[in-house]
Design a protein around this motif. Structure first.
Motif, PDB file in Angstrom:
ATOM      1  N   TYR A 120       0.842  -1.210   0.000  1.00 45.00           N
ATOM      2  CA  TYR A 120       0.000   0.000   0.000  1.00 45.00           C
ATOM      3  C   TYR A 120       0.877   1.262   0.000  1.00 45.00           C
ATOM      4  O   TYR A 120       0.634   2.206  -0.763  1.00 45.00           O
ATOM      5  N   LEU A 182      -4.424  -2.579  -5.420  1.00 43.10           N
ATOM      6  CA  LEU A 182      -4.739  -2.673  -3.986  1.00 43.10           C
ATOM      7  C   LEU A 182      -6.205  -3.016  -3.808  1.00 43.10           C
ATOM      8  O   LEU A 182      -7.047  -2.606  -4.612  1.00 43.10           O
ATOM      9  N   THR A 319      -6.940  -7.053   3.690  1.00 50.16           N
ATOM     10  CA  THR A 319      -6.377  -6.253   2.609  1.00 50.16           C
ATOM     11  C   THR A 319      -5.519  -7.134   1.700  1.00 50.16           C
ATOM     12  O   THR A 319      -5.081  -8.221   2.099  1.00 50.16           O
ATOM     13  N   GLY A 321      -2.606  -6.570  -1.894  1.00 46.97           N
ATOM     14  CA  GLY A 321      -1.976  -5.609  -2.798  1.00 46.97           C
ATOM     15  C   GLY A 321      -0.842  -6.262  -3.553  1.00 46.97           C
ATOM     16  O   GLY A 321      -0.247  -7.239  -3.080  1.00 46.97           O
TER      17      GLY A 321
END
Ligand code: COA
Length: 327
Positions: A120, A182, A319, A321
């Motif tokens: 990120y 992302l 998350t 990415g």
């Protein structure tokens, strides 16, 4: 055709001296070297001393990256520190690093995206420089997870370790970072969390007694998510960069578990010799894992000029990415 790109100018890393082996853990909780090795691939991890903080390792990694890049701290325009274990909630660890470096003109902030934090931060810094925010950025992933691990919980304490990695980014007229991708899904937030110490459960005797200041994780669910998302995030960033994953010269995945890494690489048809692994030495160092691996890979001569690198991470949030870099 673009004429403004962002390149990695230098990398650096730093880990604590103290090594904690699986054998040491056998004496602390009900576990075995055999269980940890077969389930995770981890043999040992580094653990910070009480007086060492996330900023300690962030600073050392940053100094090495700046030295490698041949860039003075005064030339930095931006410092982003990705971490889930900042020295304090505020001031930001980035400001502590900025002060120690003497990076007088840089702005700085911390970024929290679980173990995906470094990817990120890399994407944010790249976009910041591309948009004209400056010429040079320092991107750091740094953690002292040993300070938020429950050393009585065998399901989590065997997995994590401490350390930091950093990169210096600069504006260039030839390709560097080709693409980033992302994503997040807060629906899976409760699968990996540190519940207390902020506005939901401010620190109290109850939060301490109930061990709510430590990492809580549903390992199996996170495992399934990780395998799926590593493949998806890799394919999407490759599509954005206009390459296939078979063209990747070095795959540098988040170092959480060797089984997750191998199963993602298999799905992506990346052969073993093109995968960088150091999870056996450091365990999961969250935001530090990818930049630490990148720096080791570079210093071991595993990355040559012109190589295509694929970085991919996943973590709390949930998350994910990914990034493709032309070295
Ligand atoms: N030593 C010995 N036994 C352990 C243990 C340990 N350290 N930790 C858990 N166990 C036990 C469990 O209690 C369970 O016992 P039971 O069957 O009697 O209930 C058994 O081992 C199997 O547990 P399970 O959770 O199903 O194992 P697993 O194969 O899923 O492996 C992880 C566990 C944590 C290694 C794995 O799920 C994983 O890596 N998940 C992803 C975690 C991750 O990457 N998190 C960070 C995201 S950034």
């Amino acid at each position: 055709m673009r004429n403004r790109w962002i390149k990695v100018l230098g990398t650096g890393s730093s880990v604590p001296d103290r090594v904690l082996t699986n054998g040491d853990l056998e004496r602390m909780v009900d576990t075995s070297d055999e269980w940890i090795t077969t389930r995770t691939g981890i043999k040992e991890r580094r653990i910070a001393e009480p007086q060492e903080t996330t900023a300690t390792f962030a600073l050392r990694a940053s100094q090495r990256a700046l030295q490698e890049a041949g860039i003075a701290p005064e030339d930095l325009d931006l410092i982003v520190v990705a971490t889930v274990t900042p020295d304090m909630l505020f001031p930001a660890t980035a400001c502590l690093v900025q002060k120690e470096l003497g990076a007088k003109k840089a702005c700085g902030f911390d970024l929290e995206a679980g173990c995906t934090g470094f990817v990120y931060a890399l994407a944010v810094a790249e976009k910041y420089l591309l948009a004209g925010g400056g010429e040079k950025a320092l991107v750091v992933g740094a953690e002292t997870l040993s300070k938020i691990v429950d050393w009585q919980d065998r399901a989590t304490c065997v997995l994590f370790g401490d350390g930091a990695g950093a990169v210096v980014l600069g504006v260039a007229d030839e390709p560097g970072i080709l693409a980033t991708y992302l994503g997040c899904d807060g629906n899976g937030g409760s699968l990996l969390e540190l519940p207390a110490g902020c506005s939901r459960f401010p620190a109290s005797f109850d939060t301490v007694n109930n061990r709510l200041h430590y990492i809580k994780m549903s390992g199996n669910e996170v495992f399934k998510f990780a395998v799926r998302v590593m493949e998806e995030a890799s394919l999407e960033v490759a599509r954005r960069a206009g390459i296939s994953t078979q063209e990747v010269d070095l795959f540098i995945p988040h170092q959480a578990n060797i089984r997750i890494i191998n199963s993602a690489a298999k799905r992506l048809e990346i052969p073993e010799e093109r995968i960088f692994v150091n999870v056996h030495k450091y365990g999961n160092t969250s935001s530090a894992s990818i930049p630490l691996a990148l720096d080791e890979a570079y210093r071991e001569g595993r990355i040559r000029e012109g190589d295509l690198l694929l970085l991919v991470g996943f973590g709390a949030g949930l998350t994910w990415g990914s990034a493709i870099i032309r070295w």
